[in-house]
Design an enzyme around this catalytic site. Sequence first.
Site, PDB file in Angstrom:
ATOM      1  N   GLU A 297      20.935  33.468  92.871  1.00  0.00           N
ATOM      2  CA  GLU A 297      19.612  32.802  92.891  1.00  0.00           C
ATOM      3  C   GLU A 297      18.750  33.316  94.033  1.00  0.00           C
ATOM      4  O   GLU A 297      18.051  32.550  94.690  1.00  0.00           O
ATOM      5  CB  GLU A 297      19.771  31.284  93.026  1.00  0.00           C
ATOM      6  CG  GLU A 297      20.654  30.650  92.006  1.00  0.00           C
ATOM      7  CD  GLU A 297      19.983  30.523  90.652  1.00  0.00           C
ATOM      8  OE1 GLU A 297      18.775  30.742  90.566  1.00  0.00           O
ATOM      9  OE2 GLU A 297      20.712  30.241  89.691  1.00  0.00           O
TER      10      GLU A 297
ATOM     11  N   CYS B 247      12.191  29.948  86.227  1.00  0.00           N
ATOM     12  CA  CYS B 247      13.476  29.271  85.959  1.00  0.00           C
ATOM     13  C   CYS B 247      14.339  29.300  87.217  1.00  0.00           C
ATOM     14  O   CYS B 247      15.003  28.316  87.561  1.00  0.00           O
ATOM     15  CB  CYS B 247      14.221  29.967  84.821  1.00  0.00           C
ATOM     16  SG  CYS B 247      13.304  30.048  83.268  1.00  0.00           S
ATOM     17  N   LEU B 248      14.318  30.437  87.920  1.00  0.00           N
ATOM     18  CA  LEU B 248      15.116  30.548  89.153  1.00  0.00           C
ATOM     19  C   LEU B 248      14.641  29.543  90.191  1.00  0.00           C
ATOM     20  O   LEU B 248      15.444  28.963  90.926  1.00  0.00           O
ATOM     21  CB  LEU B 248      15.045  31.969  89.722  1.00  0.00           C
ATOM     22  CG  LEU B 248      15.726  33.059  88.879  1.00  0.00           C
ATOM     23  CD1 LEU B 248      15.521  34.430  89.497  1.00  0.00           C
ATOM     24  CD2 LEU B 248      17.219  32.781  88.733  1.00  0.00           C
TER      25      LEU B 248
ATOM     26  N   LEU C  12      40.238  22.389 111.555  1.00  0.00           N
ATOM     27  CA  LEU C  12      41.498  22.138 110.845  1.00  0.00           C
ATOM     28  C   LEU C  12      42.610  23.114 111.251  1.00  0.00           C
ATOM     29  O   LEU C  12      43.740  23.000 110.747  1.00  0.00           O
ATOM     30  CB  LEU C  12      41.295  22.194 109.323  1.00  0.00           C
ATOM     31  CG  LEU C  12      40.946  20.850 108.662  1.00  0.00           C
ATOM     32  CD1 LEU C  12      39.533  20.402 109.009  1.00  0.00           C
ATOM     33  CD2 LEU C  12      41.082  20.946 107.154  1.00  0.00           C
TER      34      LEU C  12
ATOM     35  N   PHE D 165      22.297  32.386  81.234  1.00  0.00           N
ATOM     36  CA  PHE D 165      20.993  32.964  81.580  1.00  0.00           C
ATOM     37  C   PHE D 165      21.235  34.373  82.082  1.00  0.00           C
ATOM     38  O   PHE D 165      21.827  34.560  83.157  1.00  0.00           O
ATOM     39  CB  PHE D 165      20.380  32.080  82.678  1.00  0.00           C
ATOM     40  CG  PHE D 165      19.006  32.449  83.161  1.00  0.00           C
ATOM     41  CD1 PHE D 165      17.877  31.908  82.545  1.00  0.00           C
ATOM     42  CD2 PHE D 165      18.831  33.287  84.246  1.00  0.00           C
ATOM     43  CE1 PHE D 165      16.610  32.208  83.014  1.00  0.00           C
ATOM     44  CE2 PHE D 165      17.570  33.591  84.722  1.00  0.00           C
ATOM     45  CZ  PHE D 165      16.447  33.051  84.105  1.00  0.00           C
ATOM     46  N   GLY D 166      20.815  35.361  81.297  1.00  0.00           N
ATOM     47  CA  GLY D 166      21.123  36.749  81.646  1.00  0.00           C
ATOM     48  C   GLY D 166      19.930  37.494  82.199  1.00  0.00           C
ATOM     49  O   GLY D 166      19.079  37.980  81.439  1.00  0.00           O
ATOM     50  N   LEU D 167      19.878  37.568  83.507  1.00  0.00           N
ATOM     51  CA  LEU D 167      18.815  38.345  84.157  1.00  0.00           C
ATOM     52  C   LEU D 167      19.432  39.549  84.882  1.00  0.00           C
ATOM     53  O   LEU D 167      19.017  40.690  84.692  1.00  0.00           O
ATOM     54  CB  LEU D 167      18.046  37.454  85.149  1.00  0.00           C
ATOM     55  CG  LEU D 167      16.892  38.129  85.885  1.00  0.00           C
ATOM     56  CD1 LEU D 167      15.807  38.575  84.901  1.00  0.00           C
ATOM     57  CD2 LEU D 167      16.266  37.168  86.922  1.00  0.00           C
ATOM     58  N   THR D 168      20.460  39.290  85.703  1.00  0.00           N
ATOM     59  CA  THR D 168      21.083  40.343  86.512  1.00  0.00           C
ATOM     60  C   THR D 168      21.761  41.391  85.628  1.00  0.00           C
ATOM     61  O   THR D 168      22.364  41.058  84.605  1.00  0.00           O
ATOM     62  CB  THR D 168      22.137  39.718  87.451  1.00  0.00           C
ATOM     63  OG1 THR D 168      21.489  38.705  88.227  1.00  0.00           O
ATOM     64  CG2 THR D 168      22.755  40.752  88.378  1.00  0.00           C
TER      65      THR D 168
ATOM     66  N   GLY E 198      20.020  43.786  90.598  1.00  0.00           N
ATOM     67  CA  GLY E 198      20.266  42.401  90.961  1.00  0.00           C
ATOM     68  C   GLY E 198      19.045  41.794  91.619  1.00  0.00           C
ATOM     69  O   GLY E 198      18.250  41.097  90.976  1.00  0.00           O
TER      70      GLY E 198
HETATM   71  C1  LIG Z   1      29.414  33.978  91.034  1.00  0.00           C
HETATM   72  C2  LIG Z   1      28.075  34.526  90.648  1.00  0.00           C
HETATM   73  C3  LIG Z   1      27.380  33.978  89.573  1.00  0.00           C
HETATM   74  C4  LIG Z   1      26.148  34.525  89.171  1.00  0.00           C
HETATM   75  N1  LIG Z   1      25.495  33.989  88.083  1.00  0.00           N
HETATM   76  C5  LIG Z   1      24.359  34.610  87.603  1.00  0.00           C
HETATM   77  C6  LIG Z   1      23.737  34.161  86.385  1.00  0.00           C
HETATM   78  O1  LIG Z   1      24.152  33.161  85.783  1.00  0.00           O
HETATM   79  N2  LIG Z   1      22.686  34.862  85.894  1.00  0.00           N
HETATM   80  C7  LIG Z   1      22.189  35.968  86.532  1.00  0.00           C
HETATM   81  O2  LIG Z   1      21.226  36.565  86.020  1.00  0.00           O
HETATM   82  N3  LIG Z   1      22.756  36.407  87.708  1.00  0.00           N
HETATM   83  C8  LIG Z   1      23.819  35.754  88.244  1.00  0.00           C
HETATM   84  N4  LIG Z   1      24.417  36.193  89.409  1.00  0.00           N
HETATM   85  C9  LIG Z   1      23.913  37.428  90.029  1.00  0.00           C
HETATM   86  C10 LIG Z   1      23.127  37.189  91.317  1.00  0.00           C
HETATM   87  O3  LIG Z   1      21.909  36.569  91.038  1.00  0.00           O
HETATM   88  C11 LIG Z   1      22.966  38.560  91.994  1.00  0.00           C
HETATM   89  O4  LIG Z   1      24.255  38.901  92.475  1.00  0.00           O
HETATM   90  C12 LIG Z   1      21.958  38.534  93.127  1.00  0.00           C
HETATM   91  O5  LIG Z   1      20.651  38.466  92.616  1.00  0.00           O
HETATM   92  C13 LIG Z   1      22.074  39.782  94.030  1.00  0.00           C
HETATM   93  O6  LIG Z   1      22.097  40.935  93.275  1.00  0.00           O
HETATM   94  P1  LIG Z   1      23.243  42.040  93.527  1.00  0.00           P
HETATM   95  O7  LIG Z   1      24.555  41.366  93.559  1.00  0.00           O
HETATM   96  O8  LIG Z   1      23.016  43.112  92.525  1.00  0.00           O
HETATM   97  O9  LIG Z   1      22.963  42.580  94.975  1.00  0.00           O
HETATM   98  P2  LIG Z   1      21.868  43.728  95.469  1.00  0.00           P
HETATM   99  O10 LIG Z   1      20.566  43.384  94.827  1.00  0.00           O
HETATM  100  O11 LIG Z   1      22.488  45.040  95.145  1.00  0.00           O
HETATM  101  O12 LIG Z   1      21.856  43.435  96.976  1.00  0.00           O
HETATM  102  C14 LIG Z   1      22.926  43.814  97.883  1.00  0.00           C
HETATM  103  C15 LIG Z   1      22.495  43.468  99.313  1.00  0.00           C
HETATM  104  O13 LIG Z   1      21.278  44.166  99.627  1.00  0.00           O
HETATM  105  C16 LIG Z   1      20.291  43.251 100.034  1.00  0.00           C
HETATM  106  N5  LIG Z   1      18.961  43.699  99.592  1.00  0.00           N
HETATM  107  C17 LIG Z   1      18.559  44.025  98.341  1.00  0.00           C
HETATM  108  N6  LIG Z   1      17.251  44.339  98.343  1.00  0.00           N
HETATM  109  C18 LIG Z   1      16.817  44.210  99.618  1.00  0.00           C
HETATM  110  C19 LIG Z   1      15.572  44.376 100.272  1.00  0.00           C
HETATM  111  N7  LIG Z   1      14.459  44.729  99.595  1.00  0.00           N
HETATM  112  N8  LIG Z   1      15.507  44.169 101.601  1.00  0.00           N
HETATM  113  C20 LIG Z   1      16.600  43.773 102.284  1.00  0.00           C
HETATM  114  N9  LIG Z   1      17.818  43.590 101.746  1.00  0.00           N
HETATM  115  C21 LIG Z   1      17.916  43.799 100.411  1.00  0.00           C
HETATM  116  C22 LIG Z   1      20.651  41.934  99.356  1.00  0.00           C
HETATM  117  O14 LIG Z   1      20.070  40.831 100.029  1.00  0.00           O
HETATM  118  C23 LIG Z   1      22.172  41.974  99.472  1.00  0.00           C
HETATM  119  O15 LIG Z   1      22.547  41.561 100.767  1.00  0.00           O
HETATM  120  C24 LIG Z   1      25.603  35.622  89.876  1.00  0.00           C
HETATM  121  C25 LIG Z   1      26.295  36.138  90.988  1.00  0.00           C
HETATM  122  C26 LIG Z   1      27.500  35.587  91.383  1.00  0.00           C
HETATM  123  C27 LIG Z   1      28.213  36.156  92.558  1.00  0.00           C
END
Ligand SMILES: Cc1cc2nc3c(=O)[nH]c(=O)nc-3n(C[C@H](O)[C@H](O)[C@H](O)COP(=O)(O)OP(=O)(O)OC[C@H]3O[C@@H](n4cnc5c(N)ncnc54)[C@H](O)[C@@H]3O)c2cc1C
Length: 386
Positions: free
Chosen positions: A365, A240-241, A340, A131-134, A139
Site C-alpha cells: 500500500e 482504492c489504495l 521479552l 486487487f491486482g495492481l503490482t 511495484g
Molecule cells: C504480503 C504482501 C501483500 C501484497 N498484496 C498486494 C495486493 O493485494 N495487490 C497489489 O497490487 N500489490 C500487493 N502487494 C505489493 C506491494 O504493494 C508492493 O510490494 C509495493 O508497492 C512495493 O513494490 P515492490 O515490492 O515492487 O518494491 P519496489 O517498487 O521495487 O521498491 C523497492 C524499494 O525501493 C524503494 N523505492 C522505489 N521507488 C523509489 C523512489 N522513487 N524513491 C525512493 N525509493 C524508492 C521502495 O520504497 C522500496 O524500499 C503486496 C506485497 C506484500 C509484501
Amino acid sequence: MTALDLLDLDPSLSAEERQIRDVVRQLVDDRVRPHVAAWYEEGRVPARELAREFGKIGLLGMHLTGYGCAGASAVAYGLACQELEAGDSGLRSLVSVQGSLAMYAIWRYGSEEQKQRWLPAMAIGEAIGCFGLTEPDHGSDPASMTTRARRDGDDWILAGAKMWITNAPIADVAVIWARTDEGVRGFAVPMDTPGVTAREIGRKMSLRASVTGEIALDDVRLPADAQLPDAIGLKAPLSCLTEARYGIVWGSLGAARDCLETALAYATSRTQFGRPLAGFQLTQAKLADMAVELVKGQLLALHLGRLADAGRLRPEQVSVGKLNNVREALAIARQCRTILGANGVSGEYPVMRHANNLESVLTYEGTSEIHQLVVGQRLTGLSAFA
Ligand SMILES: Cc1cc2nc3c(=O)[nH]c(=O)nc-3n(C[C@H](O)[C@H](O)[C@H](O)COP(=O)(O)OP(=O)(O)OC[C@H]3O[C@@H](n4cnc5c(N)ncnc54)[C@H](O)[C@@H]3O)c2cc1C
C-alpha cells in the site's frame, strides 16, 4: 479504560463506534487468538471460513453503503481494523483487500450489473475478491505497468502478470488494472475465466496467516461488460489504495497495542535481580515511550477518521498516517521484543509475529519511502518521483 488509553480517548468515540469495536474484539478473542500462532507457523489460514464469519457481523465492505454493506462510519471501520490487526495483520489484510480494494473498486467504479453480481456475495464472504495492481517488474511505479488490455470486436483480451496479490489463490473475482490504448482501465475478472491462473507465493517470512499469489493472464478473453465503466486512468486504483491505506493507519496500531500489552504483562510478572522487569527505570522508559507513540498514533488515526467522515480526507493526509503509524508500530514491536528477552523470539508470544507482519505492512500500500515522497511533494510543490 485500559492502562494504555493514557489520553482517555474512549469517550471521544460514539456508543455505536465502541460497540462495533467491542464486537470485533470479541470475535478476535474467540476465533483468532486461540489459533493464529498455529496458522502463522503452518502458513495456512482458513480464509474462506473466516471471511464468512467476518461477513456475518458485517465487517466486509463495512464502510460502503447498499448491496448488503453495513454503511458504518470511517472511524468504526478503523476501529474494526485495529481490533483485527491486534489479532494478526494477515486477517486485517483479508478484510482490507476484500472491502477497501476489491469491493470499493466495484462499488465506486463498477456498473449496476457488476455491483449486483459481486457486492452482496462479497459482503457476506461467499465471494472473495483480490486487487491486482503490482506486477513482477512494477511495484512502487504502477504507471509503468505492462499488463495490457486490447479490444477484439466487443471483447477485451487481457495479457500480463500480477504479483504479490493478497487473496489471489482463493479469490472468485480479481479487479485487474491494465494498460489500454486509452490509458489505464480496471476489469472485474472472474478467476475461473479461461487463461487466468493463480499460483500461491510460498516461503513468506511475514504475513504467513494471509494467502498471497501471482496471477498470470494469458490472453484472457473478457466480454465488454467486464470493464469497470467509471475507472478512467491511474487515479482510479490510487483512490482504492487511499481507502485501504486508511485502514492500515488504524490497523497497524492494533498490532502495536497487542505487543505493548504483552510486554507490559511480561515485564510486570518476570523478575530479574530480585524485582519485576517493569520496576527498572530503563524498562519504564521503553514502556512510556512506546505508550506515548501508541496514543499519538491513535489520535492521528481518529483525526483522519473524523476528516473522512466529514468527506474532507485528502490522500496526502492518509500518507501522513500510514507513514507514521506503521513506522511507529514496527518500532514498538521491535522494542517490545527486547523486553521479552529470549521469549521475544518465540512463537509462544505474539510479538515477533506482529513485528514480522509489520515488515509487509511497511512495504505494501505504498512503501514508507513513497509516502515520504507524497508528503514531500505536498510540502515543496515538487514531485520527486513522477
Ligand atoms: C504480503 C504482501 C501483500 C501484497 N498484496 C498486494 C495486493 O493485494 N495487490 C497489489 O497490487 N500489490 C500487493 N502487494 C505489493 C506491494 O504493494 C508492493 O510490494 C509495493 O508497492 C512495493 O513494490 P515492490 O515490492 O515492487 O518494491 P519496489 O517498487 O521495487 O521498491 C523497492 C524499494 O525501493 C524503494 N523505492 C522505489 N521507488 C523509489 C523512489 N522513487 N524513491 C525512493 N525509493 C524508492 C521502495 O520504497 C522500496 O524500499 C503486496 C506485497 C506484500 C509484501
